[in-house]
Structures are given as structure tokens and as C-alpha cells.
Design an enzyme around this catalytic site. Structure first.
Site, PDB file in Angstrom:
ATOM      1  CE  LYS A   1     -10.062   4.010  -4.700  1.00  0.00           C
ATOM      2  NZ  LYS A   1      -8.849   3.646  -4.480  1.00  0.00           N
TER       3      LYS A   1
ATOM      4  CE  LYS B   1      -4.273   6.982   3.340  1.00  0.00           C
ATOM      5  NZ  LYS B   1      -3.984   7.302   1.664  1.00  0.00           N
TER       6      LYS B   1
ATOM      7  CE  LYS C   1      -7.439  13.303   1.025  1.00  0.00           C
ATOM      8  NZ  LYS C   1      -5.886  12.679   1.212  1.00  0.00           N
TER       9      LYS C   1
ATOM     10  N   GLY D   1      -2.969   2.649  -3.520  1.00  0.00           N
ATOM     11  CA  GLY D   1      -1.714   3.082  -3.363  1.00  0.00           C
ATOM     12  C   GLY D   1      -1.541   4.144  -2.628  1.00  0.00           C
ATOM     13  CG  ASP D   2      -0.457   6.704   1.445  1.00  0.00           C
ATOM     14  OD1 ASP D   2      -1.060   7.339   1.219  1.00  0.00           O
ATOM     15  OD2 ASP D   2       0.362   6.488   2.231  1.00  0.00           O
TER      16      ASP D   2
ATOM     17  CB  SER E   1      -8.851   5.836  -7.039  1.00  0.00           C
ATOM     18  OG  SER E   1      -7.102   5.850  -6.888  1.00  0.00           O
TER      19      SER E   1
END
Length: 448
Positions: free
Chosen positions: A88, A124, A112, A163-164, A381
């Protein structure tokens, strides 16, 4: 020596990936105490295994711009660790994206996600594509081309991107639409979707709100509050906007925001409605802000001291770095501390340099490291995934309450772990060890 040797091997093996080096050094330095206390981690070569992703996927993205010219970009998805759940982590579309950036982000995501108490691994992805100044059609064609490769590697029980930077609701919509066409499946393979077709309420607000909730918990332990306090925020994306909004909810006064061209200082308090209009609707520079708020000041990048960020020159009680990695350096940290800053809660990923981090820890202020303080985004999320699985959306208050509880739990476990190792004010150590233990123990349980 074991920890230091692994860090040095990473630097030698990946000499150009400076951000990855920094992330590994920050986490592993904190782990020395737990490695010494429990020999099983060294015997199982956990550190050596943690620094190498399960897989790194690099691919070419061909797309056609509005004038019919073929464009070529680099795509990435790094699936770092799935010991406690499916991969994730977000997708970042920005010219600065490279393998080192994506690896540092994926590495941070592992710990995290572990802290959220949700069963999520870390990954990522992204591309060096720049959505700025692109038409909707160009963004759509790029996203479709990107998903033509990515869809092979993702799914609701495998890898769930979000998203980022550079990837908001518009981009997630185009990405999901192409995924659905390619797979003929409507499922939770992406998060950050619009509410009407599978998204979660509060997802845009999640990281900013969560970052403020974390600051609130840090201050509460010391008998302080944010009410009536001056706060400075960098950035002007979702994280910054909703940090500003939540600070107002708690009675604080946020006075700065920034973008790639400059910063706004509004002594009367940032106009959050205007900020949303400029950045979420019009997508224009913050320079437009002073046309509507004539008493505000606009400082262009380059018009302030070299190697410093003007945002951190404004005296404040609490600072919320919410833009990008390494935006707050040692000089900035010294300025903040000299001006009486008592709290730093990180909304961006690794926004403070190692020098700045060390100064904050030595000053013993309330310092919330990114992997703890900005975990609200991935937490919601995860809540979106739960709603997708049940086909039942939750109302705003339900999601907000769950987010608040998650951030309270992240603070609690980070604080308790720091106290266990006789460093009660060091939430960097507490968060790193707490996140590490969960992942490392799962790796040991599952064998080599």
C-alpha cells in the site's frame, strides 16, 4: 556495529540514491537499541532483508500530447514489503521522481503502515511525468498509458496504489477507469476514488487532519493545546489545505502556506476558502492570493536567504512541514527554535533533514516524525478498502472518528515505546521501533 555495517552497505550498493540512504540511516539508527536487546533480529538478517524491496518494477510510458507528438516517461512501482498485508502506498507524478525517491518513499511506507494498526504492507510508485500545465486530455492519456503496464501488478489483495504529489482525484479517476477497462473488474485496486464510485469521505482531508490530531496528542501529554496559537504550514496541496482547516477547528491561527514559486504570510490567518479556490479549482500560483487579501505578503522563492525556507522564518508555536522531502534544513530548524517553536508535526514525507531532526530531538520539543504524524492518509485509504469490501460507505463523522482513534493509537504506541527505551520525548525512536517490531516479527514468523 551490525546496524552501521548495513547502513554502509546500502550506501555502497546504491551510491546515487541519497534520499534512500537518509531514510535508512534515520530508521536504522533508532533500531540499535532494540537490535541489541533482542538478538533474533540480527540472527534472522532482518535489516539486510528490509533494505531490499520484494520487487522493483520499472517501465516505459508512451503517450501522445494534444498536438499529436509522442511523449515518453519513466514509470515505477516498488513493492517493498508485504509481511503484514498487501502493498500500500501512493503514486507520485513529478519531474523529480527517480528510483531513489520512490525507494525512500516505499521504505518509509513500510513502517508508517505498520503503525496504523491496519494490515498493510509498504510500496510506492510514480513517474517523472509533470501534470502541471497539461490539459485534461493529456493527463488522461498519460494515466491510461501508465495503467496499461501497472494493471498487471496491482489488485485489492496484492498492491493497492493511492495518490501522492501530482496525483489527485482527477488522476485516480483516469487510472481506475483504465484499470476497469483492462480487467473488467470493479474492485478496490486503487484508493483515493471519488465518493460516488467507491471512494471514502474524508480522504482529501485525512493526512492534514491526522497531522493536526497527532500534534494535539503530543501537546496534550505536556498540558498544552493549539488553541490561540500561531502555526506555520508549508505546501498548498491537500495536506496543507486541510492542516489549515483543522487548525482553525481547534482554535489555532495558521498564517503561512507555500508552493513551488513562493509563500504567503497572512498575519490575520490564511483564508482557507480562498486557498481551496486557488489550488483545488483554479490550480494557479499562490501569487494570486494577494489580489484578494491585500494585507497578506507574498515572498518569491529566491527572494529570501539562500539555503533556507522563508516559511520557517515566521515566528510560531507550531510548524507543519507539508510540502516535500528535505524542505526544512538545519538552518531552518535553528530559526524555528530561536523563535520559540514548541511543536513540529510533519505532514510531508521526510520533510526534515537529519540535521534538523537532531536539533529538534536535542531541544526536546514536541516532534512528530512523518511516518507517525502523516499516517492519516494511508489510514483512511485502509478504511476506504474496508468500505469497498463491504460495498457500504460510511458517513463523514464515522470516518473522522476512526481516523482520530488511529492517530491517538499511533501516538500512544510511539510514546510508550520511547518510554520503554528511556527516551520519553523521542518519538522518532518510538515510532521506528514500534513500526519495525510488527514487520520484523511477521517476517520471522513467515520464514526465510
Amino acid at each position: 556495529m551490525y546496524v552501521e555495517n548495513v547502513i554502509e552497505k546500502v550506501k555502497l550498493k546504491y551510491p546515487d540514491q541519497k534520499e534512500f540512504h537518509q531514510a535508512v540511516q534515520e530508521v536504522f539508527t533508532s533500531l540499535a537499541l532494540v537490535i541489541k536487546k533482542d538478538k533474533k533480529y540480527q540472527e534472522s538478517a532482518i535489516l539486510e532483508r528490509l533494505v531490499i524491496p520484494d520487487r522493483e518494477i520499472y517501465f516505459r510510458v508512451n503517450w501522445v500530447n494534444d498536438v499529436g507528438k509522442i511523449q515518453v516517461n519513466q514509470g515505477y512501482r516498488i513493492e517493498f514489503n508485504a509481511a503484514i498485508g498487501p502493498y500500500k502506498g501512493g503514486l507520485r507524478f513529478h519531474p523529480s521522481v527517480n528510483a531513489g525517491i520512490i525507494k525512500f518513499l516505499g521504505f518509509e511506507q513500510v513502517f508508517k503502515n505498520s503503525l496504523t494498526t491496519l494490515h498493510l504492507g509498504g510500496g510506492k510508485g510514480g513517474s517523472d511525468f509533470d501534470p502541471k500545465n497539461k490539459s485534461d486530455g493529456e493527463v488522461m492519456r498519460f494515466c491510461q498509458a501508465f495503467m496499461n503496464e501497472l494493471y498487471r501488478h496491482i489488485g485489492p489483495y496484492t498492491d493497492i496504489p493511492a495518490g501522492d504529489i501530482g496525483v489527485g482525484g482527477r488522476e485516480i479517476g483516469y487510472l481506475f477507469g483504465q484499470y476497469r477497462k483492462l480487467t473488467n473488474r470493479f474492485e478496490g485496486a486503487l484508493t483515493g476514488k471519488r465518493f460516488d464510485w467507491g471512494g471514502s469521505l474524508m480522504r482529501p482531508e485525512a493526512t492534514g487532519y491526522g497531522c493536526v490530531y497527532f500534534a494535539e496528542e503530543m501537546l496534550k501529554e505536556r498540558g498544552e493545546t493549539l488553541a490561540g496559537k500561531i502555526c506555520t504550514i508549508s505546501g498548498s496541496g491537500n495536506v496543507a489545505i486541510y492542516t489549515v482547516e483543522k487548525l482553525y477547528h481547534l482554535g489555532a491561527k495558521p498564517v503561512t502556506v507555500s508552493d513551488s514559486k513562493g509563500m504567503i504570510y497572512d498575519e490575520a490567518g490564511i483564508d482557507v476558502a480562498l486557498l481551496k479556490e486557488l489550488k483545488e479549482i483554479k490550480r494557479v500560483s499562490l501569487e494570486e492570493y494577494i489580489k484578494f487579501r491585500t494585507n497578506a505578503k507574498y515572498i518569491k522563492v529566491g527572494d529570501y536567504k539562500e539555503d533556507t525556507n522563508a516559511v520557517w522564518s515566521i515566528p510560531c508555536f507550531a510548524a507543519f512541514p507539508s510540502a516535500t522531502e528535505n524542505e526544512l534544513n538545519g538552518k531552518d530548524a535553528k530559526t524555528l527554535l530561536q523563535n520559540g517553536c514548541k511543536c513540529v508535526s510533519e505532514g510531508a514525507n521526510m520533510p526534515s533533514t537529519l540535521e534538523a531532526l537532531d536539533l529538534f530531538l536535542r531541544a526536546k520539543i514536541c516532534y512528530g516524525p512523518a511516518k507517525a504524524a502523516n499516517a492519516g492518509g494511508v489510514a483512511v485509504s485502509g478504511l476506504e478498502m474496508s468500505q469497498n469490501a463491504s460495498m457500504h460507505p460510511w458517513d463523514f463523522e464515522t470516518v473522522d472518528k476512526k481516523l482520530h482513534n488511529i492517530m491517538e493509537n499511533i501516538f500512544s504506541i510511539s510514546s510508550q515505546t520511547a518510554k520503554e527505551f528511556a527516551e520519553p520525548t523521542n518519538l522518532v525512536l518510538g515510532a521506528n521501533i514500534a513500526g519495525f517490531r510488527k514487520v520484523a516479527d511477521a517476517m520471522i514468523d513467515q520464514g526465510v
